[in-house]
Design a protein around this motif. Sequence first.
Motif, PDB file in Angstrom:
ATOM      1  N   GLY A  62       0.745  -1.308  -0.069  1.00  0.00           N
ATOM      2  CA  GLY A  62      -0.017   0.068  -0.156  1.00  0.00           C
ATOM      3  C   GLY A  62       0.665   1.262  -0.124  1.00  0.00           C
ATOM      4  O   GLY A  62       2.065   1.360  -0.582  1.00  0.00           O
ATOM      5  N   ILE A  63       0.213   2.420   0.392  1.00  0.00           N
ATOM      6  CA  ILE A  63       0.745   3.664   0.542  1.00  0.00           C
ATOM      7  C   ILE A  63       2.177   3.668   1.208  1.00  0.00           C
ATOM      8  O   ILE A  63       3.077   4.176   0.706  1.00  0.00           O
ATOM      9  CB  ILE A  63      -0.135   4.888   1.226  1.00  0.00           C
ATOM     10  CG1 ILE A  63      -1.533   4.864   0.493  1.00  0.00           C
ATOM     11  CG2 ILE A  63       0.651   6.067   1.212  1.00  0.00           C
ATOM     12  CD1 ILE A  63      -1.671   6.155  -0.419  1.00  0.00           C
ATOM     13  N   GLY A  64       2.221   3.071   2.401  1.00  0.00           N
ATOM     14  CA  GLY A  64       3.538   2.896   3.253  1.00  0.00           C
ATOM     15  C   GLY A  64       4.648   2.443   2.401  1.00  0.00           C
ATOM     16  O   GLY A  64       5.711   2.878   2.415  1.00  0.00           O
ATOM     17  N   GLY A  65       4.373   1.343   1.512  1.00  0.00           N
ATOM     18  CA  GLY A  65       5.239   0.534   0.842  1.00  0.00           C
ATOM     19  C   GLY A  65       5.881   1.592  -0.211  1.00  0.00           C
ATOM     20  O   GLY A  65       7.159   1.466  -0.373  1.00  0.00           O
ATOM     21  N   VAL A  66       4.699   2.299  -0.848  1.00  0.00           N
ATOM     22  CA  VAL A  66       5.175   3.033  -1.962  1.00  0.00           C
ATOM     23  C   VAL A  66       6.008   4.110  -1.348  1.00  0.00           C
ATOM     24  O   VAL A  66       7.156   4.582  -2.201  1.00  0.00           O
ATOM     25  CB  VAL A  66       4.074   3.576  -2.705  1.00  0.00           C
ATOM     26  CG1 VAL A  66       4.172   4.572  -3.640  1.00  0.00           C
ATOM     27  CG2 VAL A  66       3.093   2.571  -3.554  1.00  0.00           C
ATOM     28  N   LEU A  67       5.727   4.636  -0.356  1.00  0.00           N
ATOM     29  CA  LEU A  67       6.647   5.761   0.262  1.00  0.00           C
ATOM     30  C   LEU A  67       8.000   5.068   0.340  1.00  0.00           C
ATOM     31  O   LEU A  67       9.170   5.963   0.055  1.00  0.00           O
ATOM     32  CB  LEU A  67       6.176   6.274   1.575  1.00  0.00           C
ATOM     33  CG  LEU A  67       4.864   7.114   1.589  1.00  0.00           C
ATOM     34  CD1 LEU A  67       4.204   7.344   2.794  1.00  0.00           C
ATOM     35  CD2 LEU A  67       5.274   8.440   0.495  1.00  0.00           C
ATOM     36  N   LEU A  68       8.189   4.205   1.137  1.00  0.00           N
ATOM     37  CA  LEU A  68       9.550   3.365   1.054  1.00  0.00           C
ATOM     38  C   LEU A  68      10.304   3.057  -0.198  1.00  0.00           C
ATOM     39  O   LEU A  68      11.318   3.502  -0.356  1.00  0.00           O
ATOM     40  CB  LEU A  68       9.439   2.175   2.146  1.00  0.00           C
ATOM     41  CG  LEU A  68      10.911   1.691   2.501  1.00  0.00           C
ATOM     42  CD1 LEU A  68      11.748   2.585   3.275  1.00  0.00           C
ATOM     43  CD2 LEU A  68      10.655   0.318   3.591  1.00  0.00           C
ATOM     44  N   ILE A  69       9.376   2.660  -1.128  1.00  0.00           N
ATOM     45  CA  ILE A  69       9.783   2.541  -2.668  1.00  0.00           C
ATOM     46  C   ILE A  69      10.499   3.621  -2.926  1.00  0.00           C
ATOM     47  O   ILE A  69      11.704   3.857  -3.431  1.00  0.00           O
ATOM     48  CB  ILE A  69       8.957   2.033  -3.429  1.00  0.00           C
ATOM     49  CG1 ILE A  69       8.525   0.494  -3.121  1.00  0.00           C
ATOM     50  CG2 ILE A  69       9.363   2.144  -4.883  1.00  0.00           C
ATOM     51  CD1 ILE A  69       7.371  -0.087  -3.598  1.00  0.00           C
ATOM     52  N   ILE A  70       9.761   4.955  -2.811  1.00  0.00           N
ATOM     53  CA  ILE A  70      10.421   6.273  -3.249  1.00  0.00           C
ATOM     54  C   ILE A  70      11.672   6.567  -2.549  1.00  0.00           C
ATOM     55  O   ILE A  70      12.568   6.953  -3.143  1.00  0.00           O
ATOM     56  CB  ILE A  70       9.092   7.363  -3.050  1.00  0.00           C
ATOM     57  CG1 ILE A  70       7.974   7.086  -3.877  1.00  0.00           C
ATOM     58  CG2 ILE A  70       9.874   8.666  -3.063  1.00  0.00           C
ATOM     59  CD1 ILE A  70       6.732   7.736  -3.479  1.00  0.00           C
ATOM     60  N   VAL A  71      11.591   6.378  -1.202  1.00  0.00           N
ATOM     61  CA  VAL A  71      12.969   6.508  -0.631  1.00  0.00           C
ATOM     62  C   VAL A  71      14.101   6.019  -1.208  1.00  0.00           C
ATOM     63  O   VAL A  71      15.004   6.286  -1.337  1.00  0.00           O
ATOM     64  CB  VAL A  71      12.740   6.368   0.863  1.00  0.00           C
ATOM     65  CG1 VAL A  71      14.060   6.644   1.945  1.00  0.00           C
ATOM     66  CG2 VAL A  71      11.670   7.439   1.726  1.00  0.00           C
ATOM     67  N   ILE A  72      14.027   4.494  -1.219  1.00  0.00           N
ATOM     68  CA  ILE A  72      15.043   3.702  -1.666  1.00  0.00           C
ATOM     69  C   ILE A  72      15.310   4.032  -3.225  1.00  0.00           C
ATOM     70  O   ILE A  72      16.500   4.206  -3.449  1.00  0.00           O
ATOM     71  CB  ILE A  72      14.578   2.086  -1.607  1.00  0.00           C
ATOM     72  CG1 ILE A  72      14.303   1.698  -0.188  1.00  0.00           C
ATOM     73  CG2 ILE A  72      15.652   1.395  -2.400  1.00  0.00           C
ATOM     74  CD1 ILE A  72      13.687   0.508  -0.160  1.00  0.00           C
ATOM     75  N   ALA A  73      14.573   4.163  -3.937  1.00  0.00           N
ATOM     76  CA  ALA A  73      14.892   4.768  -5.265  1.00  0.00           C
ATOM     77  C   ALA A  73      15.488   5.805  -5.359  1.00  0.00           C
ATOM     78  O   ALA A  73      16.470   6.230  -6.146  1.00  0.00           O
ATOM     79  CB  ALA A  73      13.431   4.548  -6.159  1.00  0.00           C
ATOM     80  N   SER A  74      15.093   7.071  -4.611  1.00  0.00           N
ATOM     81  CA  SER A  74      15.819   8.368  -4.630  1.00  0.00           C
ATOM     82  C   SER A  74      16.998   8.335  -4.086  1.00  0.00           C
ATOM     83  O   SER A  74      17.988   8.909  -4.538  1.00  0.00           O
ATOM     84  CB  SER A  74      14.986   9.352  -4.096  1.00  0.00           C
ATOM     85  OG  SER A  74      15.169   9.802  -2.950  1.00  0.00           O
ATOM     86  N   LEU A  75      17.328   7.323  -2.929  1.00  0.00           N
ATOM     87  CA  LEU A  75      18.723   7.169  -2.326  1.00  0.00           C
ATOM     88  C   LEU A  75      19.535   6.421  -3.363  1.00  0.00           C
ATOM     89  O   LEU A  75      20.761   7.080  -3.671  1.00  0.00           O
ATOM     90  CB  LEU A  75      18.599   6.169  -1.279  1.00  0.00           C
ATOM     91  CG  LEU A  75      18.184   7.071  -0.030  1.00  0.00           C
ATOM     92  CD1 LEU A  75      18.145   5.935   1.344  1.00  0.00           C
ATOM     93  CD2 LEU A  75      19.169   7.956   0.501  1.00  0.00           C
ATOM     94  N   PHE A  76      18.917   5.576  -4.407  1.00  0.00           N
ATOM     95  CA  PHE A  76      19.649   4.862  -5.144  1.00  0.00           C
ATOM     96  C   PHE A  76      20.351   5.919  -6.388  1.00  0.00           C
ATOM     97  O   PHE A  76      21.533   5.898  -6.841  1.00  0.00           O
ATOM     98  CB  PHE A  76      18.843   3.797  -6.109  1.00  0.00           C
ATOM     99  CG  PHE A  76      19.587   3.024  -6.906  1.00  0.00           C
ATOM    100  CD1 PHE A  76      20.570   2.126  -6.976  1.00  0.00           C
ATOM    101  CD2 PHE A  76      19.217   3.409  -8.547  1.00  0.00           C
ATOM    102  CE1 PHE A  76      21.201   1.654  -8.010  1.00  0.00           C
ATOM    103  CE2 PHE A  76      20.053   2.808  -9.535  1.00  0.00           C
ATOM    104  CZ  PHE A  76      21.157   2.138  -9.056  1.00  0.00           C
TER     105      PHE A  76
END
Lengths: 340, 260
Positions: B140-154
């Motif tokens: 859900g939304i929480g997972g998508v937020l974490l995905i955004i964080v990981i991808a932007s750190l990448f």
Amino acid sequence: MQTAIEVNDLVKVYKNGVRAVDGVSFHVGRGEIFGLLGPNGAGKSTTIKILIGLLDPTAGDLRINGVDIRRHPAEIKRATGYAAQETAIDDRLTGWENITLQGRFYHLSGREIRVRATEVLEMFNLYDRRKHLTATYSGGMLKRLDIACALIHRPQILFLDEPTLGLDVQTRQVIWDYVEQLRTEHEMTIFVTTHYMEEADVLCDRVAIIDNGEIAALDTPDALKAGIGGDVIYVRFSGIDGNESALQSRIGAVSHVRQVKPTADGTYRVIVEQAGEETIPQLFMLCEQLGVTIDAVSLKKPSLDDVYLHFTGHAMRDDTENHEAHMKARFMRGRARRGK
Amino acid sequence: MTLLFDTWYVAKRELIKFFRTKVRLVFTLIQPVIWLAFMGNTMNRVTNNPFGAQMFGTSNYLTFMTPGVILMTVLFGGVFGGMSIVWDRRIGYLEKLMAAPINRGAIPFGKALAVMVQGAIQVVAIVVIALLFGVRFQTGIGGVLLIIVIASLFSGILSGISLSLAASIRTIETLMAIVNLFTLPLMFASNALFPITMMPGWLATIAKFNPVTYAVGPIRELTIHGWEWGKILPGTGVIVGLTLVFMLISQIVFQRATSE
């Protein structure tokens, strides 16, 4: 007069061995327009970049407003403004964005930035175009904006590296009018490098001629011009008939005349210390007394170009072509001095 | 404090330009759409069976490849992060920045921050596109937020590399040539588009050490399975560590390149 810039025995040797500045000393007074003239690669830009803290000096004592620039770099940066030779404007931003970001980089508050950006853009006649992308600006507008940006933090000393390079005559005049205005209205000290001798002559209170990283001459434009020989009057006489030497000695006795010499075509070359235009009427009076007729007369005042030529040994226009050879020579010299 | 302040305004300058060129924004999203629409829908016919489901962890290839497409997009954004420094040096803006009393460290940090924010925005757009293609995010939304964080750190890692290269490169063409050299191998020698188990041994070995694989791991976990921290934390940790390392390297290289 208080001193704004003090440079004593400045030396800069680049990592690649080029000895760009080699023992330069000068002082600039507060509110003075000081010109640094010299061929490409003479060390002008290097000197400016050291003074504003972009480069570290190799040796030397440097003070701005009495403050050691190496001890208090941040203070120096706030006291100085800098517009580089290339106009460093982001053409994908508007004029307003360019100048307000610059204000942020000088840690001004949003309110201060709005007030000052408006003020300085109005002064430079750019306020109406502030919301346009600078990609649509003309070369002259970009240069004005660049100088405007350098003023956002109200520096006491403004460094302009070749501010009129590549601009047309009218725009050059406009830029210089602004520079004059900054000095008269804001008592700003202005340190400028230029290739245009006639501009330096009119605008600078004092100029230094730098060549091969060393100061070759430093004085007011008038004193420099007088120093290399003063005004020259060319006169052609008729009806002398054997009285040449008498005439010559009588002219030589006129006040301020330094030297009288006949040239190959029979014209006399009269070198005057100053104000040649005031000597000409005296020559006419003298000739009337002697019954000699003056057929032609012309006056040539030395230009700063002549001064430049005298001290650097080459005319300004040759410099671009010789630039590369010159850099190479300097590189070799730098190496030789370091004992390699 | 001034470091944060200066970093933000260095980044802001890039972001103003990013949002102004809306055409570019659209174009960066065309590629992910093409990947999902063309490759995704074709491959779906391969994975839509019990064998495929076992191999890929899901029978829906679109769901499998969405994390890969996300990383591919931020990777391309990140590798060009150094370009703005090369450009700034060319137009003299870099010198102008350094003549100002800003913290010099803010220059590479700000450029990287801008890339990371741009990356985050692109990820949001790809998530929306993926949802339209029928992909469902298990966390859900929480997972998508974490995905955004990981991808932007990448993208921060890539911009760190790019900024380090840019500190000593004078032309944009050279930088483009170098980054183009390693973007495609980075993508294909990873589990972004195909599971490692499908790869020949040598490629699988490379893929195991590829940072792209580390980033794909937690993102795919969050997309397909759920909050299984044991599988999310290790990859995320590696990405955070690498981001810090490359930020530091770009900082050192930049300071060295600009001191004379």
